[in-house]
Design a protein around this motif. Structure first.
Motif, mmCIF file in Angstrom:
data_model
loop_
_atom_site.group_PDB
_atom_site.id
_atom_site.type_symbol
_atom_site.label_atom_id
_atom_site.label_comp_id
_atom_site.label_asym_id
_atom_site.label_seq_id
_atom_site.Cartn_x
_atom_site.Cartn_y
_atom_site.Cartn_z
ATOM 1 N N LYS A 1 0.822 -1.215 0.000
ATOM 2 C CA LYS A 1 0.000 0.000 0.000
ATOM 3 C C LYS A 1 0.855 1.264 0.000
ATOM 4 C CE LYS A 1 -4.139 -1.762 2.368
ATOM 5 N NZ LYS A 1 -4.983 -1.640 3.589
ATOM 6 N N SER A 2 2.023 1.181 0.588
ATOM 7 C CA SER A 2 2.878 2.364 0.713
ATOM 8 C C SER A 2 3.663 2.670 -0.558
ATOM 9 C CB SER A 2 3.859 2.182 1.879
ATOM 10 O OG SER A 2 4.799 1.153 1.594
ATOM 11 N N SER B 1 -0.389 4.389 -5.257
ATOM 12 C CA SER B 1 -0.928 5.752 -5.230
ATOM 13 C C SER B 1 -1.238 6.246 -6.637
ATOM 14 C CB SER B 1 0.065 6.698 -4.548
ATOM 15 O OG SER B 1 0.289 6.323 -3.206
ATOM 16 N N LEU B 2 -0.364 5.905 -7.591
ATOM 17 C CA LEU B 2 -0.594 6.306 -8.978
ATOM 18 C C LEU B 2 -1.846 5.644 -9.540
ATOM 19 C CD1 LEU B 2 3.039 6.220 -10.435
ATOM 20 C CD2 LEU B 2 1.670 8.237 -9.867
ATOM 21 N N SER C 1 -7.260 2.568 3.909
ATOM 22 C CA SER C 1 -6.480 2.981 5.075
ATOM 23 C C SER C 1 -6.875 2.186 6.321
ATOM 24 C CB SER C 1 -6.676 4.481 5.316
ATOM 25 O OG SER C 1 -6.369 4.844 6.623
ATOM 26 N N GLY C 2 -8.153 1.820 6.402
ATOM 27 C CA GLY C 2 -8.635 1.123 7.594
ATOM 28 C C GLY C 2 -8.800 2.034 8.787
ATOM 29 N N THR C 3 -8.910 3.342 8.530
ATOM 30 C CA THR C 3 -9.083 4.305 9.618
ATOM 31 C C THR C 3 -10.379 4.029 10.378
ATOM 32 O OG1 THR C 3 -7.779 6.049 8.575
ATOM 33 C CG2 THR C 3 -9.484 6.752 10.125
ATOM 34 N N LYS C 4 -10.293 4.031 11.683
ATOM 35 C CA LYS C 4 -11.447 3.782 12.531
ATOM 36 C C LYS C 4 -12.080 5.104 12.956
ATOM 37 C CE LYS C 4 -10.881 -0.699 12.572
ATOM 38 N NZ LYS C 4 -11.840 -1.583 11.871
ATOM 39 N N CYS C 5 -13.376 5.206 12.793
ATOM 40 C CA CYS C 5 -14.107 6.416 13.173
ATOM 41 C C CYS C 5 -15.075 6.082 14.304
ATOM 42 C CB CYS C 5 -14.870 6.981 11.980
ATOM 43 S SG CYS C 5 -13.823 7.501 10.608
ATOM 44 N N THR C 6 -14.888 6.720 15.443
ATOM 45 C CA THR C 6 -15.740 6.491 16.607
ATOM 46 C C THR C 6 -16.640 7.702 16.812
ATOM 47 O OG1 THR C 6 -14.028 5.128 17.647
ATOM 48 C CG2 THR C 6 -15.766 5.991 19.078
ATOM 49 N N LEU C 7 -17.933 7.457 16.983
ATOM 50 C CA LEU C 7 -18.909 8.533 17.128
ATOM 51 C C LEU C 7 -19.383 8.635 18.571
ATOM 52 C CD1 LEU C 7 -20.832 10.672 15.873
ATOM 53 C CD2 LEU C 7 -22.463 8.803 15.478
ATOM 54 N N TYR C 8 -19.244 9.828 19.139
ATOM 55 C CA TYR C 8 -19.800 10.142 20.451
ATOM 56 C C TYR C 8 -21.051 10.986 20.225
ATOM 57 C CZ TYR C 8 -15.261 8.871 22.545
ATOM 58 O OH TYR C 8 -14.124 8.207 22.948
ATOM 59 N N THR C 9 -22.189 10.512 20.694
ATOM 60 C CA THR C 9 -23.416 11.282 20.518
ATOM 61 C C THR C 9 -24.506 10.737 21.433
ATOM 62 O OG1 THR C 9 -24.897 12.239 18.843
ATOM 63 C CG2 THR C 9 -24.452 9.876 18.674
ATOM 64 N N ASP C 10 -25.583 11.475 21.539
ATOM 65 C CA ASP C 10 -26.739 11.047 22.327
ATOM 66 C C ASP C 10 -27.498 9.968 21.551
ATOM 67 O OD1 ASP C 10 -29.057 10.713 23.754
ATOM 68 O OD2 ASP C 10 -29.576 12.842 23.841
ATOM 69 N N LEU D 1 -3.240 8.605 3.816
ATOM 70 C CA LEU D 1 -4.337 7.716 3.416
ATOM 71 C C LEU D 1 -3.985 6.959 2.144
ATOM 72 C CD1 LEU D 1 -7.590 9.827 4.000
ATOM 73 C CD2 LEU D 1 -6.542 8.143 5.513
ATOM 74 N N LEU D 2 -3.422 7.666 1.169
ATOM 75 C CA LEU D 2 -3.045 7.024 -0.092
ATOM 76 C C LEU D 2 -2.038 5.898 0.137
ATOM 77 C CD1 LEU D 2 -2.680 10.092 -2.484
ATOM 78 C CD2 LEU D 2 -4.297 8.213 -2.734
ATOM 79 N N ARG D 3 -1.197 6.073 1.120
ATOM 80 C CA ARG D 3 -0.173 5.063 1.416
ATOM 81 C C ARG D 3 -0.672 4.002 2.395
ATOM 82 N NH1 ARG D 3 4.907 9.344 1.989
ATOM 83 N NH2 ARG D 3 5.196 9.675 -0.263
#
Length: 376
Positions: free
Chosen positions: A8-9, A14-15, A69-78, A243-245
């Motif tokens: 990935k890197s 990326s191209l 990328s596998g980025t994890k997004c955590t949501l804090y909310t009511d 992210l691209l990498r």
């Protein structure tokens, strides 16, 4: 570093990502141009079609974040507010500290089904960005020159046009007007001193006029303001190039739903309300830095497979013709032609993505906020 992470890197990946995005984006732009006649006899149908077409472009950014990328997004909310997200029109007020905050915003929109119809108030220069600019034009994105006397009529008219939009939408506002940098923060706090406003530690002073105009022109069609505050764990400094990498990040997003009717209608009162909101946002950021979490419970929202499936389809559709051409060239034995073709495609992808990455880099952000704070 494992084999997958190493692959990935590599620059070639990326191209290829850049080539697929550019090729698919230009194709979608062409289809959007083909919808022009539809606007004349059925505007709502044209809007719906363009929402679907725009999703085919912006979902690739979500796939890059969530799957590549596998980025994890955590949501804090009511949790009580959770069912309303995606089921109503809303204005989203997001802090502007990170190079990929817009991609995280796209991911948030996608998980609640409003990615294709999402709106934003952006600087006019972005209208000329290849692929993205034309996509946003057909989505009726609101562009501004950051000069209120020139923007006033245009922005109001653009906002009024959204009142009968056929799809649920979120309208994103970066009220700070520009990305946070130490220099901009210093100047912004000097302005705060002159205006007798409390200092903000993690934000710039919000530009209140754009917020007030947006709220006033969308009253009756928008139900709430979503106060969204974003940060990344372990002092991560995420970048689009990262992210691209394939670099994995950990994003935390705190969202509060504020009914629109609770926001004052008068300009001065609305400005005071927004300044108070940013003082609260500053407190949330300070709490996050000190404790590693935002207030309130975590609501788990899983990434959806749609963006990945669309991305894979684009890879097959865009790369297949390229593969056929390369095989044909190999069979012809024309080494010079092969090398020239590969070089041209690689250069086009590289230049396009480097230019786009440059638009997101904080170090190359605009001088807006440094040259002076003429409009609050």
């Amino acid at each position: 570093m494992g084999l997958v992470e190493w692959l990935k890197s590599q620059v070639v990946c990326s191209l290829l990502i850049g080539y697929v995005f550019l090729g698919s984006g230009l194709l979608v732009n062409l289809l959007q141009l083909c919808t022009l006649p539809v606007w004349w006899f059925n505007k709502q149908l044209a809007r719906t079609i363009n929402c679907r077409l725009a999703y085919c472009i912006s979902s690739q950014g979500v796939a890059l974040l969530d799957w590549w990328s596998g980025t994890k997004c955590t949501l804090y909310t009511d949790p009580k507010m959770f069912p309303l997200y995606g089921a109503e029109n809303a204005i989203v007020v997001l802090n502007h500290n990170f190079e990929i905050d817009f991609v995280c915003g796209w991911s948030f929109c996608e998980r609640f089904g409003v990615l294709g119809s999402s709106k934003v108030l952006v600087k006019k220069e972005l209208a000329y960005v290849p692929v993205i600019g034309l996509m946003w034009y057909f989505l009726e994105i609101v562009f501004c020159k950051r000069k209120w006397e020139e923007d006033r009529i245009k922005v109001r008219q653009s906002l009024q046009n959204l009142r009968d939009y056929p799809e649920n939408f979120w309208f994103l506002l970066f009220c700070e007007g520009t990305r946070f940098t130490p220099e901009k923060h210093r100047i912004s706090m000097e302005v705060a001193d002159k205006k007798g406003l409390p200092h903000l530690k993690h934000h710039l002073l919000p530009r209140t006029k754009g917020f007030w105009v947006t709220v006033q022109n969308l009253r009756g069609s928008v139900a709430a303001v979503y106060d969204a505050t974003l940060n990344f764990r372990n002092n991560e400094t995420p970048t689009l190039l990262g992210l691209l990498r394939g670099k994995k990040y950990h994003a935390d997003l705190y969202v509060r739903r504020i009914p629109l009717e609770s926001i004052p209608e008068g300009e001065a009162e609305c400005a005071a309300w927004l300044h108070k909101l940013y003082q609260e946002k500053d407190g949330f950021q300070e709490q996050y830095i000190q404790t590693g979490r935002y207030p309130g419970p975590i609501v788990n929202i899983q990434r959806r497979p749609g963006p990945l499936l669309i991305w894979l389809c684009w890879w097959a559709l865009v790369l297949y013709p390229l593969g056929v051409v390369l095989v044909s060239m190999l069979n012809s034995g024309s080494t010079v032609t092969i090398l020239a073709s590969v070089a041209i495609c690689s250069a086009a992808s590289y230049l396009f993505f480097r230019w786009m990455i440059g638009k997101t880099e904080i170090s190359k952000s605009s001088g807006y906020g440094i040259k002076g704070e003429k409009n609050s």
